[in-house]
Design an enzyme around this catalytic site. Structure first.
Site, short mmCIF file in Angstrom:
data_model
loop_
_atom_site.label_atom_id
_atom_site.label_comp_id
_atom_site.label_asym_id
_atom_site.label_seq_id
_atom_site.Cartn_x
_atom_site.Cartn_y
_atom_site.Cartn_z
N HIS A 1 -11.24 -6.37 8.59
CA HIS A 1 -12.04 -5.87 6.85
C HIS A 1 -13.55 -5.45 7.29
O HIS A 1 -14.05 -5.03 6.32
CB HIS A 1 -12.80 -7.28 6.48
CG HIS A 1 -11.16 -8.11 6.01
ND1 HIS A 1 -10.87 -8.77 6.51
CD2 HIS A 1 -10.30 -8.42 5.30
CE1 HIS A 1 -9.74 -9.04 5.51
NE2 HIS A 1 -9.38 -8.94 4.69
N GLU B 1 0.74 -0.95 0.26
CA GLU B 1 0.09 0.32 0.23
C GLU B 1 0.98 1.42 0.18
O GLU B 1 0.82 2.60 -0.60
CB GLU B 1 -1.21 0.12 1.16
CG GLU B 1 -2.17 -1.18 0.77
CD GLU B 1 -1.91 -2.51 1.80
OE1 GLU B 1 -2.92 -3.44 0.91
OE2 GLU B 1 -0.80 -2.34 1.92
#
Length: 358
Positions: A163, A93
């Protein structure tokens, strides 16, 4: 040149100024074109198709985007526009955002996808210390305003603590970027196109809960919706409710239940959290005298606290009750206990009644 070498040279790329201005499109959320009933992920997909089609400087990249991504938001893009403009990146990321900064600094539209908002934290330094400060540190001589970072956020029903998080408040503390969260397919398409074409770096959080659940009529043409303009989606006189993203549908259910008890609720979708529309919220609170804020993120340090503080500073003498907040709990996001964690319709309804009867 390898991917990592490109990232390593991003500061050098940042010194190259744009040779041509960004293109714009009419801000027309209604339009006269055809509309089609689609879900939220399809609306995102439409917006990305339009962004790539209308500007050959637009690029979409991230983990697995070339085959459509986990949520299928980028389906068909690589086939139509080629793998030079829609491509996978390493699982990094920090590298994804760093590459996006360099690409945007060269005058391109960099549309970076973080597969889940929970994994945006490795890129935190690149976003808050590089992207957000790029324009400021050069005295507006160069910038990375063409950068848009997309990330699915929030509860999904079975995501657990890795998540399901809602990290928007972290980024609302950072001058130099915009933070935008849509509530529906129509809003998602128009707001995403506005973000991509905005001359500032933007973090665009997409409510994954609504990817397939939310369906509405969405214009098929190219349109944009204004940023930093809240929308009063329900008029009322007794209490103001403020929220964003997937929480709006939950709040609207609570408003419907409150109406059965004779309570008139005004519901506001903030849409842009940074910079947010204080004037619209303030005008509503001055009318109703009461306000309730709801979001999925934990209550402590959530963006609801900023709204609450601002309302107390600007509307103190008009308030008839303390500002109410119905938010997630101050715990890691649970799995089997998600129903207890979430700010539900009944929790909001109880808070509405308590605030109105204060």
């Amino acid at each position: 040149m390898g991917f990592r070498n490109i990232i390593g040279r991003r500061l050098g790329l940042g010194l190259v100024r744009r040779r041509k201005p960004f293109s714009t499109a009419t801000c027309d959320g209604d339009g006269n074109g055809n509309a089609k009933s689609i879900n939220l992920y399809s609306a995102i997909n439409q917006a990305l198709h339009i962004a790539l089609e209308t500007d050959n400087r637009a690029f979409v990249f991230g983990e697995d985007v070339s085959f459509g991504g986990v949520f299928r938001c980028t389906t068909g893009l690589a086939d139509r526009f080629g793998k030079a403009r829609v491509f996978n990146t390493p699982l990094c990321e920090q590298g994804i955002v760093g590459f996006g900064i360099g690409l945007a600094a060269m005058g391109n539209r960099a549309i970076a996808e973080i597969q889940f908002a929970d994994y945006i934290y490795p890129a935190f330094d690149q976003i808050v210390n590089e992207a957000a400060k790029f324009r400021y540190r050069s005295g507006n001589q160069f910038n990375c305003g063409g950068l848009t970072i997309r990330a699915p956020y929030g509860a999904v029903g079975h995501g657990g603590h890795y998540h399901s998080q809602s990290p928007e408040a972290f980024f609302c503390h950072v001058p130099g970027i915009k933070v935008v969260i849509p509530r529906s397919p129509r809003q998602a398409k128009g707001l995403l196109l506005s973000c991509i074409r905005d001359p500032n770096p933007v973090v665009f959080f997409e409510p994954k809960w609504l990817y397939r659940l939310a369906v509405e009529e969405v214009p098929e043409h190219d349109y944009m919706l204004p940023l930093s303009e809240a929308e009063v989606i329900r008029q009322g006189s007794d209490i103001t409710l403020v929220g964003w993203g997937a929480q709006l549908s939950v709040m609207e259910q609570a408003c419907n239940e409150a109406e059965k008890d004779g309570i008139s609720c005004e519901l506001i979708d903030l849409k842009t959290l940074l910079p947010w529309d204080k004037e619209t919220v303030e005008a509503s609170v001055r009318k109703t005298g009461r306000v309730l804020i709801s979001h999925e993120a934990p209550v402590t340090g959530g963006f609801g606290a900023e709204i609450s503080a601002s309302i107390v500073e600007r509307c103190f003498l008009r308030l008839e009750a303390p500002v109410a907040r119905v938010c997630g709990l101050d715990t890691p996001f649970p799995l089997v206990f998600e129903p207890f964690y979430m700010p539900t319709k009944n929790k909001i309804l109880d808070a509405i009644k308590a605030t109105v009867n204060y």
